[in-house]
Write a protein that holds these residues in place. Structure first.
Motif, PDB file in Angstrom:
ATOM      1  N   ARG A  84       0.828  -1.201   0.000  1.00  0.00           N
ATOM      2  CA  ARG A  84       0.000   0.000   0.000  1.00  0.00           C
ATOM      3  C   ARG A  84       0.864   1.253   0.000  1.00  0.00           C
ATOM      4  NH1 ARG A  84      -2.028   3.565   3.603  1.00  0.00           N
ATOM      5  NH2 ARG A  84      -0.910   2.558   5.315  1.00  0.00           N
ATOM      6  N   GLN A  85       1.888   1.269   0.853  1.00  0.00           N
ATOM      7  CA  GLN A  85       2.778   2.420   0.898  1.00  0.00           C
ATOM      8  C   GLN A  85       3.566   2.561  -0.405  1.00  0.00           C
ATOM      9  OE1 GLN A  85       5.271   2.500   4.349  1.00  0.00           O
ATOM     10  NE2 GLN A  85       3.564   2.572   5.786  1.00  0.00           N
ATOM     11  N   LYS A  86       3.941   1.450  -1.010  1.00  0.00           N
ATOM     12  CA  LYS A  86       4.669   1.522  -2.271  1.00  0.00           C
ATOM     13  C   LYS A  86       3.805   2.133  -3.368  1.00  0.00           C
ATOM     14  CE  LYS A  86       7.160  -1.215  -5.689  1.00  0.00           C
ATOM     15  NZ  LYS A  86       7.592  -2.552  -6.114  1.00  0.00           N
ATOM     16  N   LYS A  87       2.520   1.749  -3.396  1.00  0.00           N
ATOM     17  CA  LYS A  87       1.606   2.320  -4.379  1.00  0.00           C
ATOM     18  C   LYS A  87       1.457   3.816  -4.164  1.00  0.00           C
ATOM     19  CE  LYS A  87      -1.534   2.269  -7.625  1.00  0.00           C
ATOM     20  NZ  LYS A  87      -1.181   2.021  -9.036  1.00  0.00           N
ATOM     21  N   LEU A  88       1.334   4.224  -2.884  1.00  0.00           N
ATOM     22  CA  LEU A  88       1.233   5.642  -2.570  1.00  0.00           C
ATOM     23  C   LEU A  88       2.503   6.375  -2.994  1.00  0.00           C
ATOM     24  CD1 LEU A  88      -0.138   8.059  -1.225  1.00  0.00           C
ATOM     25  CD2 LEU A  88       0.815   7.305   0.957  1.00  0.00           C
ATOM     26  N   ALA A  89       3.659   5.760  -2.757  1.00  0.00           N
ATOM     27  CA  ALA A  89       4.935   6.380  -3.135  1.00  0.00           C
ATOM     28  C   ALA A  89       5.015   6.577  -4.650  1.00  0.00           C
ATOM     29  CB  ALA A  89       6.099   5.522  -2.646  1.00  0.00           C
ATOM     30  N   GLU A  90       4.523   5.619  -5.425  1.00  0.00           N
ATOM     31  CA  GLU A  90       4.539   5.753  -6.883  1.00  0.00           C
ATOM     32  C   GLU A  90       3.687   6.936  -7.328  1.00  0.00           C
ATOM     33  OE1 GLU A  90       3.202   1.962  -8.185  1.00  0.00           O
ATOM     34  OE2 GLU A  90       5.162   0.980  -7.947  1.00  0.00           O
ATOM     35  N   GLU A  91       2.514   7.096  -6.706  1.00  0.00           N
ATOM     36  CA  GLU A  91       1.644   8.207  -7.069  1.00  0.00           C
ATOM     37  C   GLU A  91       2.269   9.545  -6.678  1.00  0.00           C
ATOM     38  OE1 GLU A  91      -1.061   8.001  -8.855  1.00  0.00           O
ATOM     39  OE2 GLU A  91      -0.820   5.823  -8.984  1.00  0.00           O
ATOM     40  N   LYS A  92       2.869   9.584  -5.471  1.00  0.00           N
ATOM     41  CA  LYS A  92       3.506  10.820  -5.030  1.00  0.00           C
ATOM     42  C   LYS A  92       4.683  11.185  -5.932  1.00  0.00           C
ATOM     43  CE  LYS A  92       2.687  12.873  -1.717  1.00  0.00           C
ATOM     44  NZ  LYS A  92       1.779  14.044  -1.487  1.00  0.00           N
ATOM     45  N   THR A  93       5.430  10.177  -6.361  1.00  0.00           N
ATOM     46  CA  THR A  93       6.570  10.428  -7.239  1.00  0.00           C
ATOM     47  C   THR A  93       6.104  11.047  -8.561  1.00  0.00           C
ATOM     48  OG1 THR A  93       7.848   8.623  -6.277  1.00  0.00           O
ATOM     49  CG2 THR A  93       8.457   9.334  -8.488  1.00  0.00           C
ATOM     50  N   LYS A  94       5.012  10.526  -9.111  1.00  0.00           N
ATOM     51  CA  LYS A  94       4.468  11.095 -10.344  1.00  0.00           C
ATOM     52  C   LYS A  94       4.042  12.546 -10.117  1.00  0.00           C
ATOM     53  CE  LYS A  94       2.795   6.663 -12.171  1.00  0.00           C
ATOM     54  NZ  LYS A  94       1.602   5.882 -12.569  1.00  0.00           N
ATOM     55  N   GLU A  95       3.390  12.798  -8.997  1.00  0.00           N
ATOM     56  CA  GLU A  95       2.916  14.142  -8.686  1.00  0.00           C
ATOM     57  C   GLU A  95       4.086  15.110  -8.530  1.00  0.00           C
ATOM     58  OE1 GLU A  95      -0.456  15.901  -5.672  1.00  0.00           O
ATOM     59  OE2 GLU A  95       1.119  14.669  -4.786  1.00  0.00           O
ATOM     60  N   ILE A  96       5.125  14.680  -7.822  1.00  0.00           N
ATOM     61  CA  ILE A  96       6.304  15.525  -7.606  1.00  0.00           C
ATOM     62  C   ILE A  96       6.991  15.840  -8.937  1.00  0.00           C
ATOM     63  CG2 ILE A  96       8.622  15.538  -6.602  1.00  0.00           C
ATOM     64  CD1 ILE A  96       7.389  13.785  -4.318  1.00  0.00           C
ATOM     65  N   THR A  97       7.164  14.811  -9.769  1.00  0.00           N
ATOM     66  CA  THR A  97       7.848  14.990 -11.060  1.00  0.00           C
ATOM     67  C   THR A  97       7.054  15.907 -11.973  1.00  0.00           C
ATOM     68  OG1 THR A  97       8.832  12.791 -10.847  1.00  0.00           O
ATOM     69  CG2 THR A  97       8.809  13.779 -13.049  1.00  0.00           C
ATOM     70  N   GLN A  98       5.727  15.756 -11.999  1.00  0.00           N
ATOM     71  CA  GLN A  98       4.891  16.603 -12.847  1.00  0.00           C
ATOM     72  C   GLN A  98       4.974  18.067 -12.406  1.00  0.00           C
ATOM     73  OE1 GLN A  98       3.392  15.853 -15.641  1.00  0.00           O
ATOM     74  NE2 GLN A  98       2.607  17.919 -15.894  1.00  0.00           N
ATOM     75  N   SER A  99       4.944  18.317 -11.094  1.00  0.00           N
ATOM     76  CA  SER A  99       5.045  19.692 -10.581  1.00  0.00           C
ATOM     77  C   SER A  99       6.387  20.299 -10.966  1.00  0.00           C
ATOM     78  CB  SER A  99       4.874  19.694  -9.063  1.00  0.00           C
ATOM     79  OG  SER A  99       3.572  19.263  -8.701  1.00  0.00           O
ATOM     80  N   TYR A 100       7.462  19.516 -10.835  1.00  0.00           N
ATOM     81  CA  TYR A 100       8.792  20.010 -11.184  1.00  0.00           C
ATOM     82  C   TYR A 100       8.871  20.334 -12.685  1.00  0.00           C
ATOM     83  CZ  TYR A 100      13.782  19.916 -12.215  1.00  0.00           C
ATOM     84  OH  TYR A 100      15.024  20.215 -12.665  1.00  0.00           O
ATOM     85  N   LYS A 101       8.317  19.465 -13.520  1.00  0.00           N
ATOM     86  CA  LYS A 101       8.379  19.685 -14.966  1.00  0.00           C
ATOM     87  C   LYS A 101       7.661  20.971 -15.357  1.00  0.00           C
ATOM     88  CE  LYS A 101       8.980  14.973 -16.725  1.00  0.00           C
ATOM     89  NZ  LYS A 101       8.373  13.897 -17.533  1.00  0.00           N
ATOM     90  N   GLU A 102       6.490  21.235 -14.755  1.00  0.00           N
ATOM     91  CA  GLU A 102       5.744  22.441 -15.107  1.00  0.00           C
ATOM     92  C   GLU A 102       6.520  23.699 -14.726  1.00  0.00           C
ATOM     93  OE1 GLU A 102       1.866  22.212 -13.392  1.00  0.00           O
ATOM     94  OE2 GLU A 102       1.294  20.426 -14.537  1.00  0.00           O
ATOM     95  N   LEU A 103       7.131  23.688 -13.537  1.00  0.00           N
ATOM     96  CA  LEU A 103       7.925  24.849 -13.132  1.00  0.00           C
ATOM     97  C   LEU A 103       9.192  24.970 -13.984  1.00  0.00           C
ATOM     98  CD1 LEU A 103       7.580  24.526  -9.245  1.00  0.00           C
ATOM     99  CD2 LEU A 103       6.451  26.185 -10.734  1.00  0.00           C
ATOM    100  N   ALA A 104       9.823  23.833 -14.315  1.00  0.00           N
ATOM    101  CA  ALA A 104      11.040  23.860 -15.120  1.00  0.00           C
ATOM    102  C   ALA A 104      10.759  24.371 -16.541  1.00  0.00           C
ATOM    103  CB  ALA A 104      11.662  22.464 -15.173  1.00  0.00           C
ATOM    104  N   GLU A 105       9.622  23.982 -17.124  1.00  0.00           N
ATOM    105  CA  GLU A 105       9.274  24.461 -18.463  1.00  0.00           C
ATOM    106  C   GLU A 105       9.079  25.976 -18.454  1.00  0.00           C
ATOM    107  OE1 GLU A 105       5.870  22.224 -19.573  1.00  0.00           O
ATOM    108  OE2 GLU A 105       6.985  20.371 -19.960  1.00  0.00           O
TER     109      GLU A 105
END
Length: 299
Positions: free
Chosen positions: A44-65
């Motif tokens: 369960r925690q691993k699944k949550l970590a995968e979702e959080k990782t996607k969210e973190i990466t997407q936020s970083y990409k938008e600011l980086a662009e």
């Protein structure tokens, strides 16, 4: 759009007005803290970590662009504060007006005669405006939701230890993210360059049908399949020279440093012209050397 950028900042745990260098530091720390492999024992925690990782990466990409396009990060601190003021302090308009503060003034001929002084009125107005601004700043400091507690990982003690024992990021270069990763690249570098993996299994990251293999948090090798391209480049590690030699048991990094980039990489076999180097578990087992294409092997 402003709300989207504010959300990106909160997900990364930083404030608007931060520098590009601080943004990259925060992104790397968040990615390392939420890496799914850290939660292998709890599905369960691993699944949550995968979702959080996607969210973190997407936020970083938008600011980086945005940074890549305009040379600055969105929402300077003043603009973000103004946005929060519009939404969170509407009730301030209904509050009683701040009382005027009487400031004693030296006696003058004008005051003695009962004639009002324009200078005194201007000073009084400036004092009232200053007090109003101080009140607004204090109110913002009490209600502005910059601290986003929901971003704390489930195992807070473990994550705090991870962040505190990480390398010092004060000297991190603020240059744009590299375009390719290679042998020896870190987990964070692969995240930043290739993006979020389709799935992970221990030390293997899947990007479609392609795979990237890690050992101790560094890229060991990869298996690239047609239709699932990887942003990889076979280059010697920085700081290595091409004047050394390799032999049985040498790593791929050592072969790269000594012999250079192979003409063809088939995973367990590297071709240098008519010569060939064979690997097993990414260590040199033997080689075939043609007189036309000599190898820099230990004699």
């Amino acid at each position: 759009m402003i709300e989207d950028y504010l959300k990106n900042y909160r997900i990364l745990g930083i404030r608007p007005g931060t520098s590009w260098k601080q943004l990259r530091q925060a992104y790397k720390k968040m990615v390392n803290a939420w890496h799914p492999d850290r939660f292998q024992q709890d599905a369960r925690q691993k699944k949550l970590a995968e979702e959080k990782t996607k969210e973190i990466t997407q936020s970083y990409k938008e600011l980086a662009e945005y940074y890549k396009k305009f040379g600055v990060l969105p929402l300077p601190a003043e603009e973000a504060a103004a946005s929060v003021t519009d939404k969170r302090t509407a009730h301030v308009a209904e509050s009683p007006a701040a009382p005027e503060v009487e400031i004693p003034q030296p006696a003058s001929a004008e005051s003695a005669t009962g004639v009002s002084s324009p200078r005194i009125s201007k000073r009084r107005a400036r004092v009232i405006v200053a007090l109003a601004l101080l009140g607004s700043v204090y109110l913002l400091s009490q209600i502005a939701p910059w601290e986003h507690q929901d971003n704390a990982p489930l195992n807070e003690q473990y994550v705090d230890q991870t962040l505190n024992t990480g390398r010092d990021d004060e000297n991190v270069d603020a240059a744009p993210v590299a375009q390719h990763f290679t042998i020896g690249s870190s987990l964070g570098e692969v995240y930043a360059i290739q993006g979020v993996p389709t799935r992970t299994e221990q030390d293997v990251w899947y990007y479609g049908d392609s795979k990237v293999y890690f050992a101790k948090g560094k890229v060991l090798r990869w298996d690239e399949r047609h239709g699932s391209p990887l942003r990889v480049s076979i280059v010697p590690l920085a700081g290595e020279t091409n004047t050394s030699f390799f032999g049985r048991g040498s790593t791929k990094e050592e072969v790269l440093a000594a012999q250079g980039i192979p003409d063809r990489d088939a995973g367990s076999v590297w071709d240098y012209g008519l010569s060939r180097v064979y690997f097993e578990k990414d260590r040199v087992t033997y080689w075939y050397e043609s007189q036309l294409d000599p190898l820099r092997t230990r004699r």
